[in-house]
Every structure is written in C-alpha cells, then in structure tokens.
Write a protein that holds these residues in place. Structure first.
Motif, short mmCIF file in Angstrom:
data_model
loop_
_atom_site.label_atom_id
_atom_site.label_comp_id
_atom_site.label_asym_id
_atom_site.label_seq_id
_atom_site.Cartn_x
_atom_site.Cartn_y
_atom_site.Cartn_z
N MET A 175 -15.61 -1.20 30.56
CA MET A 175 -15.59 0.19 30.29
C MET A 175 -14.41 0.48 29.10
N LEU A 176 -13.63 -0.51 28.89
CA LEU A 176 -12.68 -0.29 27.85
C LEU A 176 -12.94 -1.07 26.46
N ASP A 177 -14.27 -1.48 26.66
CA ASP A 177 -14.84 -2.36 25.31
C ASP A 177 -14.53 -1.43 24.05
N THR A 178 -14.70 -0.42 24.02
CA THR A 178 -14.89 0.59 22.74
C THR A 178 -13.57 0.98 22.50
N ILE A 179 -12.50 0.64 23.04
CA ILE A 179 -11.12 1.01 22.81
C ILE A 179 -10.64 0.22 21.80
N THR A 180 -10.11 0.73 20.66
CA THR A 180 -9.43 -0.21 19.57
C THR A 180 -7.88 0.42 19.55
N VAL A 181 -7.03 -0.74 19.66
CA VAL A 181 -5.57 -0.31 19.78
C VAL A 181 -4.79 -0.74 18.40
N ASP A 182 -4.00 -0.01 18.00
CA ASP A 182 -3.52 -0.19 16.41
C ASP A 182 -2.26 -0.98 16.61
N ALA A 183 -2.85 -2.39 16.65
CA ALA A 183 -1.80 -3.63 16.81
C ALA A 183 -1.38 -3.96 15.33
N TYR A 184 -0.06 -4.12 15.13
CA TYR A 184 0.43 -4.58 13.80
C TYR A 184 -0.31 -4.01 12.45
N GLY A 185 -0.57 -2.79 12.55
CA GLY A 185 -0.85 -1.91 11.28
C GLY A 185 -2.45 -1.93 11.29
N SER A 186 -3.36 -2.61 12.09
CA SER A 186 -4.68 -2.76 12.09
C SER A 186 -5.35 -2.26 13.19
N THR B 194 -29.51 -3.06 21.69
CA THR B 194 -28.51 -3.77 21.89
C THR B 194 -27.22 -2.80 21.62
N ALA B 195 -27.21 -2.29 20.53
CA ALA B 195 -25.84 -1.39 20.12
C ALA B 195 -26.03 -0.14 21.21
N LEU B 196 -26.98 0.34 21.64
CA LEU B 196 -26.98 1.23 22.85
C LEU B 196 -26.53 0.93 24.09
N LYS B 197 -26.94 -0.26 24.52
CA LYS B 197 -26.22 -0.90 25.62
C LYS B 197 -24.98 -1.17 25.66
N GLN B 198 -24.40 -1.61 24.39
CA GLN B 198 -22.86 -1.63 24.00
C GLN B 198 -22.06 -0.38 24.38
N GLU B 199 -22.87 0.83 23.67
CA GLU B 199 -22.06 2.18 23.82
C GLU B 199 -22.25 2.52 25.18
N PHE B 200 -23.27 2.33 25.92
CA PHE B 200 -23.29 2.80 27.34
C PHE B 200 -22.38 1.81 28.26
N SER B 201 -21.84 0.69 27.86
CA SER B 201 -21.10 0.11 28.57
C SER B 201 -19.51 0.54 28.40
N GLY B 202 -19.43 1.38 27.64
CA GLY B 202 -18.27 2.14 27.49
C GLY B 202 -18.13 3.45 28.09
N LEU B 203 -19.27 3.72 28.51
CA LEU B 203 -19.17 5.24 29.40
C LEU B 203 -18.92 5.14 30.72
N ARG B 204 -18.24 5.76 31.21
CA ARG B 204 -17.59 5.56 32.51
C ARG B 204 -18.37 6.23 33.62
N THR B 205 -18.67 5.49 34.66
CA THR B 205 -19.19 5.90 35.83
C THR B 205 -18.11 5.91 36.75
N GLY B 206 -18.61 6.31 38.16
CA GLY B 206 -17.62 6.26 39.13
C GLY B 206 -16.97 4.86 39.70
N ARG B 207 -17.49 3.82 39.25
CA ARG B 207 -17.00 2.56 39.63
C ARG B 207 -16.35 1.81 38.11
N ALA B 208 -15.04 1.13 38.65
CA ALA B 208 -14.43 0.40 37.68
C ALA B 208 -15.14 -0.69 37.09
N SER B 209 -15.04 -0.98 35.87
CA SER B 209 -15.75 -1.94 35.20
C SER B 209 -14.93 -2.24 34.16
N ALA B 210 -14.48 -3.73 33.84
CA ALA B 210 -13.83 -4.11 32.70
C ALA B 210 -14.30 -3.88 31.31
#
Length: 185
Positions: free
Chosen positions: A36-47, A18-34
């Motif tokens: 793709m950005l799941d692994t990105i964290t934003v510094d929001a309000y200090g956390s 399950t963790a591997l599939k989650q990591e793979f979902s963040g790996l970019r291929t030639g097509r756009a997929s929502a």
C-alpha cells in the motif's frame, strides 16, 4: 526499421498493464498490505526516495501497518509523507516506529477509490492506444515506402488492432478485480 516488431509493441502494451498493477497496489482496500505504501516518496536528505529505502514496512495485524524507520532523523519526514498521501492514514509515532491503523472504508471512500481506479485504468488504455497508433503509423509508412504491400499493411494493422483489443480487455479484467477488492466489506 524496415518491418513491424510485434514483440516490441506487445512488450510496450504490457508495460502499461504492469504500471497499472503498480498503481493499483497503492490503492487502499480494507486490508493492510505492505505494498500500500509503495507509491509514497519521502523527502530524504534533500531528494525524494521511495519509502522502502528509508524504512521497513510490515503487517503485524490484518488492520495495522508498521513502518520501522532506519534513521531517527527521518521519522518526521516519513510521518509527513504518509499523512499527506492520498491513502487517508494517520500514523502514530512510537520512537522510530510508525503504526498505521487501517480504518474501515466507508461507502463514500470506496466510491472515491473506485473512481481513482477507473482513472488509472483509463491512463493505461490511453498508453496502449498510443502504442497501437505507433504500430499503425509504421505499417502505413512501410506501405508508402514500398517495403510492404497494401494487403500486408492491412494484415499488419489488423494484427496490431487484435493485440490492442486483447491487452485492453486485460486492463478491464484487472480493473474489475480491483473494484471487487475495493467493494469488499
């Protein structure tokens, strides 16, 4: 614990898949997929927060992602997080919307992504082997303590090994599928 819980071992091994599939979902291929950005964290309000907790990600076109940031003050932080990620995307800011054109993958980038996929798969294999070791050690402890005969211990160890082989072959299948996706032009 006086006996080996095969269901628990299988659940823990499947957790690595399950963790591997989650990591793979963040790996970019030639097509756009929502996803793709799941692994990105934003510094929001200090956390750090997952991007889906500060914005809505959509796919308006096959080679374009749209990130609608909910709070205007978070636009710069979201843009920075996307730009600094390993995805190689350059957001175009338009008010509270970030447009992410998905560039064609060149051969060099495809090979790089394939290497990253292999690293993730190896991490999953290692996690699965750790679970196997726990199962094997428990079988040996139970045998030593007299809660299990030598034969039962060997049968239990064989069963744990078969389960491990089965799940590692699933990792190989998931990896092969992702590599195929990466290499598609």
């Amino acid at each position: 614990m006086s006996e080996l819980d095969y269901n628990d071992l299988r659940r823990r091994m499947n957790g690595a898949i399950t963790a591997l599939k989650q990591e793979f979902s963040g790996l970019r291929t030639g097509r756009a997929s929502a996803s793709m950005l799941d692994t990105i964290t934003v510094d929001a309000y200090g956390s750090p927060m997952p991007i889906n907790q500060v914005a809505t990600v959509s796919v308006p076109e096959p080679r374009m992602l749209s990130v609608q940031v909910w709070d205007r003050s978070m636009v710069a932080a979201t843009e920075k997080a996307i730009r600094e990620s390993s995805l190689g995307l350059n957001p175009v800011v338009d008010g509270t919307t970030l447009r992410l054109p998905i560039p064609e993958l060149n051969e060099e980038r495809r090979l790089e992504l394939a290497k990253v996929a292999h690293k993730h798969a190896e991490s999953a294999r290692i996690a699965i082997r750790h679970v196997r070791r726990d199962g094997m050690d428990l079988a040996k402890k139970l045998e030593k303590a007299g809660d299990m005969s030598e034969d039962e211990s060997h049968v239990a160890q064989d069963k744990v090994q078969k389960m491990t082989d089965e799940i590692i072959s699933e990792v190989e299948t998931v990896l092969a599928k992702k590599e195929e996706e990466i290499k598609q032009v």
